[in-house]
Design a protein around this motif. Structure first.
Motif, PDB file in Angstrom:
ATOM      1  N   ALA A 117       0.833  -1.198   0.000  1.00 35.47           N
ATOM      2  CA  ALA A 117       0.000   0.000   0.000  1.00 35.47           C
ATOM      3  C   ALA A 117       0.871   1.252   0.000  1.00 35.47           C
ATOM      4  N   GLU A 118       1.925   1.245   0.812  1.00 34.70           N
ATOM      5  CA  GLU A 118       2.809   2.412   0.882  1.00 34.70           C
ATOM      6  C   GLU A 118       3.565   2.614  -0.432  1.00 34.70           C
ATOM      7  N   LEU A 119       4.023   1.530  -1.026  1.00 34.73           N
ATOM      8  CA  LEU A 119       4.746   1.634  -2.293  1.00 34.73           C
ATOM      9  C   LEU A 119       3.819   2.081  -3.417  1.00 34.73           C
ATOM     10  N   ASP A 120       2.636   1.486  -3.477  1.00 32.38           N
ATOM     11  CA  ASP A 120       1.680   1.851  -4.531  1.00 32.38           C
ATOM     12  C   ASP A 120       1.296   3.328  -4.431  1.00 32.38           C
ATOM     13  N   GLU A 121       1.138   3.822  -3.212  1.00 37.81           N
ATOM     14  CA  GLU A 121       0.804   5.238  -3.027  1.00 37.81           C
ATOM     15  C   GLU A 121       1.951   6.118  -3.536  1.00 37.81           C
ATOM     16  N   ALA A 122       3.178   5.746  -3.212  1.00 33.28           N
ATOM     17  CA  ALA A 122       4.334   6.547  -3.634  1.00 33.28           C
ATOM     18  C   ALA A 122       4.531   6.486  -5.150  1.00 33.28           C
ATOM     19  N   LEU A 123       4.169   5.363  -5.756  1.00 36.46           N
ATOM     20  CA  LEU A 123       4.362   5.193  -7.209  1.00 36.46           C
ATOM     21  C   LEU A 123       3.200   5.724  -8.028  1.00 36.46           C
ATOM     22  N   SER A 124       2.135   6.132  -7.376  1.00 35.15           N
ATOM     23  CA  SER A 124       0.923   6.530  -8.115  1.00 35.15           C
ATOM     24  C   SER A 124       1.021   7.909  -8.755  1.00 35.15           C
ATOM     25  N   TRP A 125       1.989   8.700  -8.386  1.00 31.76           N
ATOM     26  CA  TRP A 125       2.085  10.052  -8.981  1.00 31.76           C
ATOM     27  C   TRP A 125       2.932  10.077 -10.210  1.00 31.76           C
TER      28      TRP A 125
END
Length: 116
Positions: A108-116
């Motif tokens: 979840a933390e990685l996906d959030e950081a990679l979403s931008w």
């Protein structure tokens, strides 16, 4: 089904000498695990990172760097606690996570950081 461009659960092992090539010069995102042999939480998160390397092959590179054998790079990035996970994109740190965490939380933390 995830695209797999590498065999198995390949985790790249970087050193102070190869960090620039293995991490900073990569086109896609790179997750670096700063770890040490004596660190129990580092061993706890290792299978999670191996899963990530396998599941996200082709979209995320997972790199491990032993801080005892390679002290220069962790000092350059002010790594003070282990494990420290740093997500790089375009040679820059976009997220830093300290400590082991469950796979779902890490994703979840990685996906959030990679979403931008």
């Amino acid at each position: 089904m995830p695209h797999t461009s590498r065999a198995g659960d390949v985790v790249v092992v970087a050193t102070d000498d190869t960090f620039d090539r293995d991490v900073l010069q990569q086109d896609g995102p790179v997750l670096v695990d700063f770890w040490a042999q004596w660190c129990p939480p580092c061993h706890m998160i290792a299978p999670v990172l191996a899963d990530l390397a396998r599941e996200r092959a082709g979209t995320l590179t997972v790199v491990k760097l032993d801080t005892d054998e390679n002290p220069v790079t962790p000092a350059n990035y002010r790594v003070l606690s282990l494990p420290t996970l740093m997500l790089f994109r375009g040679g820059e740190v976009v997220q830093s996570l300290v400590g082991a965490r469950p796979k779902a939380r890490l994703l979840a933390e990685l996906d959030e950081a990679l979403s931008w």
